[in-house]
Motif scaffolding. Structure first.
Motif, PDB file in Angstrom:
ATOM      1  N   LEU A 139     -10.037   0.707  -8.986  1.00  0.00           N
ATOM      2  CA  LEU A 139      -9.107   0.412  -7.902  1.00  0.00           C
ATOM      3  C   LEU A 139      -8.421   1.691  -7.419  1.00  0.00           C
ATOM      4  N   GLU A 140      -7.972   2.509  -8.359  1.00  0.00           N
ATOM      5  CA  GLU A 140      -7.356   3.781  -7.991  1.00  0.00           C
ATOM      6  C   GLU A 140      -8.352   4.695  -7.292  1.00  0.00           C
ATOM      7  N   GLY A 141      -9.578   4.732  -7.777  1.00  0.00           N
ATOM      8  CA  GLY A 141     -10.606   5.562  -7.131  1.00  0.00           C
ATOM      9  C   GLY A 141     -10.902   5.105  -5.718  1.00  0.00           C
ATOM     10  N   GLY A 142     -10.948   3.799  -5.510  1.00  0.00           N
ATOM     11  CA  GLY A 142     -11.212   3.272  -4.176  1.00  0.00           C
ATOM     12  C   GLY A 142     -10.108   3.600  -3.202  1.00  0.00           C
ATOM     13  N   ILE A 143      -8.854   3.474  -3.616  1.00  0.00           N
ATOM     14  CA  ILE A 143      -7.742   3.783  -2.715  1.00  0.00           C
ATOM     15  C   ILE A 143      -7.663   5.279  -2.470  1.00  0.00           C
ATOM     16  N   ARG A 144      -8.010   6.080  -3.467  1.00  0.00           N
ATOM     17  CA  ARG A 144      -8.027   7.533  -3.284  1.00  0.00           C
ATOM     18  C   ARG A 144      -9.103   7.940  -2.284  1.00  0.00           C
ATOM     19  N   MET A 145     -10.290   7.343  -2.396  1.00  0.00           N
ATOM     20  CA  MET A 145     -11.364   7.660  -1.444  1.00  0.00           C
ATOM     21  C   MET A 145     -10.988   7.229  -0.029  1.00  0.00           C
ATOM     22  N   ALA A 146     -10.378   6.067   0.093  1.00  0.00           N
ATOM     23  CA  ALA A 146      -9.970   5.585   1.411  1.00  0.00           C
ATOM     24  C   ALA A 146      -8.886   6.474   2.005  1.00  0.00           C
ATOM     25  N   SER A 147      -7.954   6.943   1.174  1.00  0.00           N
ATOM     26  CA  SER A 147      -6.900   7.818   1.690  1.00  0.00           C
ATOM     27  C   SER A 147      -7.457   9.172   2.116  1.00  0.00           C
ATOM     28  N   ARG A 148      -8.484   9.639   1.436  1.00  0.00           N
ATOM     29  CA  ARG A 148      -9.109  10.911   1.831  1.00  0.00           C
ATOM     30  C   ARG A 148      -9.730  10.804   3.213  1.00  0.00           C
ATOM     31  N   PHE A 149     -10.250   9.633   3.530  1.00  0.00           N
ATOM     32  CA  PHE A 149     -10.776   9.423   4.875  1.00  0.00           C
ATOM     33  C   PHE A 149      -9.624   9.272   5.868  1.00  0.00           C
ATOM     34  N   GLY A 150      -8.547   8.592   5.450  1.00  0.00           N
ATOM     35  CA  GLY A 150      -7.424   8.330   6.336  1.00  0.00           C
ATOM     36  C   GLY A 150      -6.671   9.572   6.763  1.00  0.00           C
ATOM     37  N   VAL A 151      -6.640  10.605   5.924  1.00  0.00           N
ATOM     38  CA  VAL A 151      -5.888  11.814   6.280  1.00  0.00           C
ATOM     39  C   VAL A 151      -6.503  12.541   7.461  1.00  0.00           C
ATOM     40  N   THR A 152      -7.748  12.266   7.753  1.00  0.00           N
ATOM     41  CA  THR A 152      -8.402  12.944   8.870  1.00  0.00           C
ATOM     42  C   THR A 152      -8.040  12.331  10.211  1.00  0.00           C
ATOM     43  N   GLY A 153      -7.497  11.113  10.208  1.00  0.00           N
ATOM     44  CA  GLY A 153      -7.139  10.444  11.453  1.00  0.00           C
ATOM     45  C   GLY A 153      -8.309   9.767  12.125  1.00  0.00           C
ATOM     46  N   GLN A 154      -9.486   9.837  11.531  1.00  0.00           N
ATOM     47  CA  GLN A 154     -10.654   9.195  12.123  1.00  0.00           C
ATOM     48  C   GLN A 154     -10.596   7.693  11.904  1.00  0.00           C
ATOM     49  N   GLU A 155     -11.256   6.984  12.770  1.00  0.00           N
ATOM     50  CA  GLU A 155     -11.361   5.533  12.627  1.00  0.00           C
ATOM     51  C   GLU A 155     -12.816   5.139  12.811  1.00  0.00           C
ATOM     52  N   ILE A 156     -13.201   4.086  12.137  1.00  0.00           N
ATOM     53  CA  ILE A 156     -14.554   3.565  12.272  1.00  0.00           C
ATOM     54  C   ILE A 156     -14.492   2.413  13.258  1.00  0.00           C
ATOM     55  N   HIS A 164      -2.352  -2.865  -9.533  1.00  0.00           N
ATOM     56  CA  HIS A 164      -1.675  -2.190  -8.428  1.00  0.00           C
ATOM     57  C   HIS A 164      -2.023  -0.708  -8.480  1.00  0.00           C
ATOM     58  N   ALA A 165      -2.290  -0.133  -7.319  1.00  0.00           N
ATOM     59  CA  ALA A 165      -2.579   1.298  -7.243  1.00  0.00           C
ATOM     60  C   ALA A 165      -1.964   1.856  -5.971  1.00  0.00           C
ATOM     61  N   GLU A 166      -1.473   3.084  -6.063  1.00  0.00           N
ATOM     62  CA  GLU A 166      -0.882   3.767  -4.917  1.00  0.00           C
ATOM     63  C   GLU A 166      -1.332   5.214  -4.910  1.00  0.00           C
ATOM     64  N   VAL A 167      -1.387   5.764  -3.716  1.00  0.00           N
ATOM     65  CA  VAL A 167      -1.624   7.194  -3.571  1.00  0.00           C
ATOM     66  C   VAL A 167      -0.893   7.650  -2.310  1.00  0.00           C
ATOM     67  N   ALA A 168      -0.207   8.779  -2.436  1.00  0.00           N
ATOM     68  CA  ALA A 168       0.518   9.351  -1.304  1.00  0.00           C
ATOM     69  C   ALA A 168      -0.190  10.627  -0.868  1.00  0.00           C
ATOM     70  N   VAL A 169      -0.409  10.749   0.431  1.00  0.00           N
ATOM     71  CA  VAL A 169      -1.106  11.912   0.986  1.00  0.00           C
ATOM     72  C   VAL A 169      -0.386  12.371   2.252  1.00  0.00           C
ATOM     73  N   ARG A 170      -0.614  13.627   2.609  1.00  0.00           N
ATOM     74  CA  ARG A 170      -0.134  14.142   3.887  1.00  0.00           C
ATOM     75  C   ARG A 170      -1.334  14.219   4.819  1.00  0.00           C
ATOM     76  N   ASN A 171      -1.178  13.612   5.988  1.00  0.00           N
ATOM     77  CA  ASN A 171      -2.251  13.641   6.972  1.00  0.00           C
ATOM     78  C   ASN A 171      -2.526  15.068   7.423  1.00  0.00           C
ATOM     79  N   GLU A 172      -3.765  15.330   7.743  1.00  0.00           N
ATOM     80  CA  GLU A 172      -4.128  16.617   8.327  1.00  0.00           C
ATOM     81  C   GLU A 172      -3.508  16.712   9.718  1.00  0.00           C
ATOM     82  N   PRO A 173      -3.329  17.913  10.186  1.00  0.00           N
ATOM     83  CA  PRO A 173      -2.760  18.056  11.537  1.00  0.00           C
ATOM     84  C   PRO A 173      -3.804  17.717  12.607  1.00  0.00           C
ATOM     85  N   PHE A 174      -3.932  16.425  12.912  1.00  0.00           N
ATOM     86  CA  PHE A 174      -4.908  16.007  13.914  1.00  0.00           C
ATOM     87  C   PHE A 174      -4.181  15.623  15.201  1.00  0.00           C
TER      88      PHE A 174
END
Length: 174
Positions: A55-72, A155-165
């Protein structure tokens, strides 16, 4: 006659009491259920820990995609996070995602007690990805001891800073 029967019964009882054949079988019959329960418990807790790590790995992978600002196209952020969690588990565990949230904060310190906005945030925003899920125990034997009706909350959480997009994040733009 009665005393002869009593004397014969006493001798027979003493002989049976001294006979050690089968004692290992009796000891095993008493100890085996406890040992089996301990082994099943260790296995069950290990699977629970594996589920939490996935669960933590999945949310971490999703957040790594989210920091780029891209959407599918055609896929919401929640659906993408859930698909990443399922991909991480590789079908080994059935984890039911109950809620996914993304909260935007001004900085990392604000996560503890600051105000937030729901959403994915803009460039350079701090985003907290949070997921709640349920995992069903494998063996019904320990279902009463773990969680409610065999469902254990994860429950799993991860905090990230978005890239400057975006255009507003480029240097020199106003």
């Amino acid at each position: 006659m009665i005393s002869a029967l009593a004397s014969s019964g006493c001798r027979r009882f003493r002989r049976i009491r001294r006979d050690r054949r089968g004692s290992v079988l009796v000891e095993f019959a008493l100890g085996a259920p406890v040992l089996i329960l301990v082994v099943i418990g260790v296995f069950e807790v290990s699977l629970l820990m594996l589920g939490h790590i996935l669960l933590e790995g999945g949310i971490r992978m999703a957040s790594r995609f989210g920091v780029t600002g891209q959407e599918i196209a055609g896929l919401s952020r929640e659906a993408y996070v859930e698909s990443m969690i399922r991909d991480q588990s590789a079908g080994l565990l059935d984890i039911r995602v109950t809620s996914i949230s993304t909260r935007v904060y001004a900085d990392f310190a604000a996560i503890e007690n600051g105000s937030f906005e729901d959403g994915a945030g803009a460039g350079n925003d701090v985003v907290l990805y949070s997921v709640d899920a349920e995992w069903r125990t494998i063996t019904p034997l320990l279902a009463g001891l773990m969680g409610t009706d065999g469902l254990v909350p994860l429950h799993a959480e991860v905090a990230v800073r978005n890239e400057p997009f975006g255009l507003d994040a480029l240097p020199g733009s106003s």
